[in-house]
Design a protein around this motif. Structure first.
Motif, PDB file in Angstrom:
ATOM      1  N   THR A 157      43.428  -3.264  10.334  1.00  0.00           N
ATOM      2  CA  THR A 157      43.453  -2.021  11.098  1.00  0.00           C
ATOM      3  C   THR A 157      44.086  -0.887  10.306  1.00  0.00           C
ATOM      4  OG1 THR A 157      43.619  -3.308  13.120  1.00  0.00           O
ATOM      5  CG2 THR A 157      44.176  -0.987  13.285  1.00  0.00           C
ATOM      6  N   LEU A 158      45.076  -1.203   9.491  1.00  0.00           N
ATOM      7  CA  LEU A 158      45.734  -0.168   8.705  1.00  0.00           C
ATOM      8  C   LEU A 158      44.786   0.484   7.701  1.00  0.00           C
ATOM      9  CD1 LEU A 158      49.166  -1.901   8.017  1.00  0.00           C
ATOM     10  CD2 LEU A 158      48.641  -0.136   9.710  1.00  0.00           C
ATOM     11  N   SER A 159      43.690  -0.168   7.389  1.00  0.00           N
ATOM     12  CA  SER A 159      42.723   0.402   6.447  1.00  0.00           C
ATOM     13  C   SER A 159      42.081   1.672   6.984  1.00  0.00           C
ATOM     14  CB  SER A 159      41.653  -0.635   6.091  1.00  0.00           C
ATOM     15  OG  SER A 159      42.236  -1.707   5.393  1.00  0.00           O
ATOM     16  N   LYS A 160      42.218   1.958   8.272  1.00  0.00           N
ATOM     17  CA  LYS A 160      41.723   3.225   8.818  1.00  0.00           C
ATOM     18  C   LYS A 160      42.380   4.408   8.114  1.00  0.00           C
ATOM     19  CE  LYS A 160      40.791   1.671  13.537  1.00  0.00           C
ATOM     20  NZ  LYS A 160      41.181   1.839  14.947  1.00  0.00           N
ATOM     21  N   PHE A 161      43.565   4.209   7.586  1.00  0.00           N
ATOM     22  CA  PHE A 161      44.257   5.304   6.907  1.00  0.00           C
ATOM     23  C   PHE A 161      43.522   5.765   5.656  1.00  0.00           C
ATOM     24  CE2 PHE A 161      47.996   3.797   9.362  1.00  0.00           C
ATOM     25  CZ  PHE A 161      48.262   5.002  10.015  1.00  0.00           C
ATOM     26  N   TYR A 162      42.637   4.952   5.112  1.00  0.00           N
ATOM     27  CA  TYR A 162      41.835   5.387   3.961  1.00  0.00           C
ATOM     28  C   TYR A 162      40.961   6.586   4.320  1.00  0.00           C
ATOM     29  CZ  TYR A 162      43.142   1.543   0.907  1.00  0.00           C
ATOM     30  OH  TYR A 162      43.846   0.684   0.102  1.00  0.00           O
ATOM     31  N   LEU A 163      40.662   6.763   5.603  1.00  0.00           N
ATOM     32  CA  LEU A 163      39.863   7.905   6.043  1.00  0.00           C
ATOM     33  C   LEU A 163      40.530   9.238   5.722  1.00  0.00           C
ATOM     34  CD1 LEU A 163      38.755   6.545   9.523  1.00  0.00           C
ATOM     35  CD2 LEU A 163      37.287   6.856   7.528  1.00  0.00           C
ATOM     36  N   PHE A 164      41.828   9.214   5.475  1.00  0.00           N
ATOM     37  CA  PHE A 164      42.570  10.443   5.218  1.00  0.00           C
ATOM     38  C   PHE A 164      42.807  10.687   3.733  1.00  0.00           C
ATOM     39  CE2 PHE A 164      43.580   8.988   9.478  1.00  0.00           C
ATOM     40  CZ  PHE A 164      43.239  10.117  10.204  1.00  0.00           C
ATOM     41  N   THR A 165      42.122   9.936   2.881  1.00  0.00           N
ATOM     42  CA  THR A 165      42.246  10.157   1.439  1.00  0.00           C
ATOM     43  C   THR A 165      41.247  11.227   0.997  1.00  0.00           C
ATOM     44  OG1 THR A 165      40.661   8.394   0.913  1.00  0.00           O
ATOM     45  CG2 THR A 165      43.004   7.766   1.039  1.00  0.00           C
ATOM     46  N   SER A 166      41.484  11.778  -0.175  1.00  0.00           N
ATOM     47  CA  SER A 166      40.644  12.874  -0.669  1.00  0.00           C
ATOM     48  C   SER A 166      39.194  12.441  -0.884  1.00  0.00           C
ATOM     49  CB  SER A 166      41.225  13.448  -1.958  1.00  0.00           C
ATOM     50  OG  SER A 166      41.302  12.437  -2.942  1.00  0.00           O
ATOM     51  N   GLU A 167      38.950  11.166  -1.070  1.00  0.00           N
ATOM     52  CA  GLU A 167      37.592  10.649  -1.241  1.00  0.00           C
ATOM     53  C   GLU A 167      36.661  11.097  -0.109  1.00  0.00           C
ATOM     54  OE1 GLU A 167      35.429   6.243  -1.204  1.00  0.00           O
ATOM     55  OE2 GLU A 167      37.603   6.369  -1.297  1.00  0.00           O
ATOM     56  N   PHE A 168      37.199  11.235   1.097  1.00  0.00           N
ATOM     57  CA  PHE A 168      36.381  11.547   2.266  1.00  0.00           C
ATOM     58  C   PHE A 168      36.159  13.042   2.463  1.00  0.00           C
ATOM     59  CE2 PHE A 168      37.599   7.238   2.800  1.00  0.00           C
ATOM     60  CZ  PHE A 168      36.479   6.656   3.372  1.00  0.00           C
ATOM     61  N   LYS A 169      36.732  13.862   1.596  1.00  0.00           N
ATOM     62  CA  LYS A 169      36.514  15.307   1.681  1.00  0.00           C
ATOM     63  C   LYS A 169      35.147  15.713   1.145  1.00  0.00           C
ATOM     64  CE  LYS A 169      41.319  16.625   1.716  1.00  0.00           C
ATOM     65  NZ  LYS A 169      42.333  17.500   1.164  1.00  0.00           N
ATOM     66  N   LYS A 170      34.399  14.779   0.587  1.00  0.00           N
ATOM     67  CA  LYS A 170      33.050  15.053   0.087  1.00  0.00           C
ATOM     68  C   LYS A 170      32.088  15.398   1.217  1.00  0.00           C
ATOM     69  CE  LYS A 170      33.575  11.388  -3.328  1.00  0.00           C
ATOM     70  NZ  LYS A 170      33.073  10.053  -3.684  1.00  0.00           N
ATOM     71  N   TRP A 171      32.389  14.921   2.412  1.00  0.00           N
ATOM     72  CA  TRP A 171      31.506  15.111   3.554  1.00  0.00           C
ATOM     73  C   TRP A 171      32.075  16.180   4.480  1.00  0.00           C
ATOM     74  CZ3 TRP A 171      32.631  10.307   1.527  1.00  0.00           C
ATOM     75  CH2 TRP A 171      31.535   9.589   0.996  1.00  0.00           C
ATOM     76  N   LYS A 172      31.177  16.914   5.115  1.00  0.00           N
ATOM     77  CA  LYS A 172      31.606  17.925   6.081  1.00  0.00           C
ATOM     78  C   LYS A 172      32.142  17.248   7.344  1.00  0.00           C
ATOM     79  CE  LYS A 172      30.100  21.870   8.738  1.00  0.00           C
ATOM     80  NZ  LYS A 172      29.011  22.406   9.500  1.00  0.00           N
ATOM     81  N   ASN A 173      31.467  16.196   7.782  1.00  0.00           N
ATOM     82  CA  ASN A 173      31.847  15.469   8.990  1.00  0.00           C
ATOM     83  C   ASN A 173      31.946  13.983   8.694  1.00  0.00           C
ATOM     84  OD1 ASN A 173      31.562  17.760  10.918  1.00  0.00           O
ATOM     85  ND2 ASN A 173      29.455  17.660  10.211  1.00  0.00           N
ATOM     86  N   VAL A 174      33.013  13.373   9.168  1.00  0.00           N
ATOM     87  CA  VAL A 174      33.192  11.927   9.057  1.00  0.00           C
ATOM     88  C   VAL A 174      33.351  11.393  10.471  1.00  0.00           C
ATOM     89  CG1 VAL A 174      34.639  10.058   8.182  1.00  0.00           C
ATOM     90  CG2 VAL A 174      34.299  12.121   6.791  1.00  0.00           C
ATOM     91  N   VAL A 175      32.466  10.487  10.847  1.00  0.00           N
ATOM     92  CA  VAL A 175      32.505   9.880  12.174  1.00  0.00           C
ATOM     93  C   VAL A 175      32.862   8.409  11.995  1.00  0.00           C
ATOM     94  CG1 VAL A 175      31.161   9.284  14.225  1.00  0.00           C
ATOM     95  CG2 VAL A 175      30.788  11.487  13.083  1.00  0.00           C
ATOM     96  N   PHE A 176      33.970   7.994  12.602  1.00  0.00           N
ATOM     97  CA  PHE A 176      34.391   6.593  12.540  1.00  0.00           C
ATOM     98  C   PHE A 176      34.073   5.937  13.876  1.00  0.00           C
ATOM     99  CE2 PHE A 176      37.240   3.123  13.402  1.00  0.00           C
ATOM    100  CZ  PHE A 176      37.156   2.386  12.233  1.00  0.00           C
ATOM    101  N   LEU A 177      33.428   4.785  13.812  1.00  0.00           N
ATOM    102  CA  LEU A 177      33.134   4.000  15.010  1.00  0.00           C
ATOM    103  C   LEU A 177      33.696   2.601  14.836  1.00  0.00           C
ATOM    104  CD1 LEU A 177      29.368   4.918  15.618  1.00  0.00           C
ATOM    105  CD2 LEU A 177      31.378   5.888  16.757  1.00  0.00           C
ATOM    106  N   ASP A 178      34.318   2.088  15.890  1.00  0.00           N
ATOM    107  CA  ASP A 178      34.752   0.698  15.857  1.00  0.00           C
ATOM    108  C   ASP A 178      33.529  -0.191  15.731  1.00  0.00           C
ATOM    109  OD1 ASP A 178      37.489   1.131  16.024  1.00  0.00           O
ATOM    110  OD2 ASP A 178      37.511   1.069  18.214  1.00  0.00           O
TER     111      ASP A 178
END
Length: 153
Positions: free
Chosen positions: A78-99
């Motif tokens: 579950t802690l891996s959700k924090f990877y969503l806040f790394t600079s790698e994800f700034k490449k996309w305008k929108n990031v949608v996370f679904l369980d």
């Protein structure tokens, strides 16, 4: 690369659920953006299915050590959700996370028009915020939460 990204998270025990989620998003929602699996401790042979389908795979290293897993109810996966806040994800305008334990039955297009950080409200208000998902009700691991706050923006 497309402007939108749909992400789910799985460990070796939830690979089939992730496959089902991506399949339902593709067939039922017609998602036009990129797809990504945050993979925590998933064997390489299992990851190949995702790569063959054009799904990006981000292999996640543990954020905490195995000995530090007594942080309330949150497993290391579950802690891996924090990877969503790394600079790698700034490449996309929108990031949608679904369980990974859901089936998508219709379009997700309206989610790409949300500006800023947002989440669906659930009954337990404490868990509405991502931080609340890692809440230690006993506060016995306060130092671990402080360490996470220092490591993750």
């Amino acid at each position: 690369m497309k402007k939108d990204l749909l992400v789910t998270l799985a460990d070796g025990n939830y690979v089939e659920q992730a496959k089902q989620l991506f399949s339902s998003v593709y067939w039922n929602a017609g998602w036009p953006g990129d797809y990504m699996l945050l993979a925590y401790d998933v064997p390489e042979k299992e990851l190949q299915w995702f790569r063959d389908k054009g799904i990006l795979v981000r292999e996640c290293e543990p954020i905490l050590e195995e000995s530090e897993t007594s942080i309330g109810h949150a497993p290391l996966t579950t802690l891996s959700k924090f990877y969503l806040f790394t600079s790698e994800f700034k490449k996309w305008k929108n990031v949608v996370f679904l369980d990974g334990d859901i089936v998508v039955r219709g379009s997700l297009e309206s989610l790409t028009s949300v500006t800023g950080f947002a989440a669906v409200r659930i009954l337990n208000m404490l868990r509405t915020l991502l931080k609340g998902q890692f809440q230690d009700r006993n506060r016995s691991n306060k130092h671990l939460f402080k360490e996470l706050e220092n490591k993750c923006d």
